[in-house]
Design an enzyme around this catalytic site. Structure first.
Site, PDB file in Angstrom:
ATOM      1  N   VAL A 177       0.973  -8.795   6.005  1.00  0.00           N
ATOM      2  CA  VAL A 177      -0.451  -8.522   5.864  1.00  0.00           C
ATOM      3  C   VAL A 177      -0.649  -8.133   4.408  1.00  0.00           C
ATOM      4  O   VAL A 177      -0.349  -7.026   3.995  1.00  0.00           O
ATOM      5  CB  VAL A 177      -0.914  -7.411   6.824  1.00  0.00           C
ATOM      6  CG1 VAL A 177      -2.421  -7.178   6.668  1.00  0.00           C
ATOM      7  CG2 VAL A 177      -0.588  -7.785   8.267  1.00  0.00           C
ATOM      8  N   LYS A 228       2.153  -3.611  11.644  1.00  0.00           N
ATOM      9  CA  LYS A 228       2.017  -3.687  10.200  1.00  0.00           C
ATOM     10  C   LYS A 228       2.546  -2.360   9.660  1.00  0.00           C
ATOM     11  O   LYS A 228       1.938  -1.303   9.855  1.00  0.00           O
ATOM     12  CB  LYS A 228       0.556  -3.881   9.783  1.00  0.00           C
ATOM     13  CG  LYS A 228       0.350  -3.805   8.277  1.00  0.00           C
ATOM     14  CD  LYS A 228      -1.126  -3.786   7.893  1.00  0.00           C
ATOM     15  CE  LYS A 228      -1.271  -3.545   6.387  1.00  0.00           C
ATOM     16  NZ  LYS A 228      -2.673  -3.449   5.956  1.00  0.00           N
ATOM     17  N   TYR A 257      -1.188  -0.798  13.252  1.00  0.00           N
ATOM     18  CA  TYR A 257      -1.168  -0.595  11.801  1.00  0.00           C
ATOM     19  C   TYR A 257      -0.701   0.833  11.562  1.00  0.00           C
ATOM     20  O   TYR A 257      -1.425   1.791  11.858  1.00  0.00           O
ATOM     21  CB  TYR A 257      -2.565  -0.845  11.237  1.00  0.00           C
ATOM     22  CG  TYR A 257      -2.750  -0.651   9.755  1.00  0.00           C
ATOM     23  CD1 TYR A 257      -1.686  -0.375   8.896  1.00  0.00           C
ATOM     24  CD2 TYR A 257      -4.020  -0.761   9.194  1.00  0.00           C
ATOM     25  CE1 TYR A 257      -1.876  -0.208   7.541  1.00  0.00           C
ATOM     26  CE2 TYR A 257      -4.230  -0.587   7.831  1.00  0.00           C
ATOM     27  CZ  TYR A 257      -3.162  -0.309   7.013  1.00  0.00           C
ATOM     28  OH  TYR A 257      -3.361  -0.136   5.663  1.00  0.00           O
TER      29      TYR A 257
END
Length: 304
Positions: free
Chosen positions: A213, A172, A144
């Site tokens: 996401v 992400k 992330y």
């Protein structure tokens, strides 16, 4: 062109629309696990592919260890398929993050989402060691990248090294710099790109993202599913008008008050939004009016 509202076949558990779920809290601040279970099942029934419990939108930083573990177990049971669940396992220490990854594996989840070390501005060696430690738990790790909040930037070059290390399978991407999509593809062609912020969905989908996401499907899952499917298919005739009509809402996903905004939109859409835990405070009257107007406009236009 028609885009199906039911979850579609995915090559990997982290593909498709993975909703970063908001967590229903009662007025006394306790977690309503029953409402959360129903919300997870409903999102999947509305065309989303899976859920991401214990992300920032799920206020994981404010949960006790028992609450956090319960949320993961609830999500896996409600989803009916662990591959549809990608828990956030971020923690200040690598050992704690690995323990959360092991807990996710024990609960039956199919993958995990992990921030870089963020208790300090970590250097590259620390970042690589952190991801290697959590990957050793055995589940596929999605990195992330949120340099705005963590102050640690997973640049395309660093992501390529993490992928070559065998530590991550996807990223992400929340930096907001859509140009990075092309550099990531050049430096790490086997690394999957996931849209990390709602307000760059169309740009990253067209650049080759294989997942999202997502925040706003918590309130408007069916329209968001239609938008995502059209975007990844390159169907701009469908995607662009939807994206333009929703972008004033999607922008809130990149603001400091994103949890409060999305929960307000959920309340207006008849979903279990509710309060947030401290230190988050309610939106100001001015902010609430803006979110309320944009949400009511979207609902009036038939978005759900």
């Amino acid at each position: 062109m028609s885009h199906e509202q039911t979850p579609v076949h995915r090559a990997h558990p982290w593909h498709g629309i993975m909703v970063a779920t908001a967590l229903p809290l009662r007025e006394d601040g306790s977690v309503d696990h029953g409402a959360y279970a129903r919300h997870v099942a409903w999102l999947i029934s509305q065309g989303c592919d899976g859920v991401v419990p214990n992300g920032s939108l799920g206020e994981y930083q404010t949960l006790t260890d028992a609450e956090r573990a319960h949320v993961v177990r609830t999500a896996v049971e409600a989803a009916g398929d662990g591959d549809r669940v990608m828990p956030g396992v971020s923690a200040y220490g690598s050992a704690d993050a690995r323990r959360w990854a092991e807990q996710a594996a024990e609960a039956g989840a199919g993958s995990v989402l992990l921030l870089p070390p963020n208790a300090y501005r970590a250097d590259e060696r620390s970042v690589r060691a952190h991801y290697a430690e959590v990957a050793a738990a055995g589940l596929p790790v999605v990195a992330y990248n949120n340099p705005l909040d963590t102050k640690v930037d997973l640049t395309p070059a660093l992501l390529a090294r993490l992928h070559a290390d065998g530590s991550i399978v996807a990223v992400k991407e929340f930096s907001g710099d859509v140009r990075r999509a092309y550099e990531i593809a050049e430096l790490a062609p086997g690394l999957d790109l996931l849209v990390g912020a709602d307000d760059v969905l169309l740009e990253l989908a067209l650049a080759g993202a294989v997942g999202w996401v997502a925040g706003y499907p918590n309130a408007l899952p069916r329209t968001c599913a239609t938008l995502y499917r059209a975007a990844v298919a390159g169907d701009l005739e469908t995607a662009l008008p939807l994206y333009k009509s929703l972008h004033s809402l999607f922008r809130w996903d990149s603001k400091i008050e994103f949890v409060q905004a999305i929960k307000l939109s959920m309340d207006l859409a008849g979903r279990p939004g509710g309060p947030t835990r401290a230190p988050r405070v309610p939106l100001t009257p001015e902010q609430e009016a803006v979110v309320r107007a944009a949400t009511e406009k979207a609902l009036a236009e038939g978005h759900a």
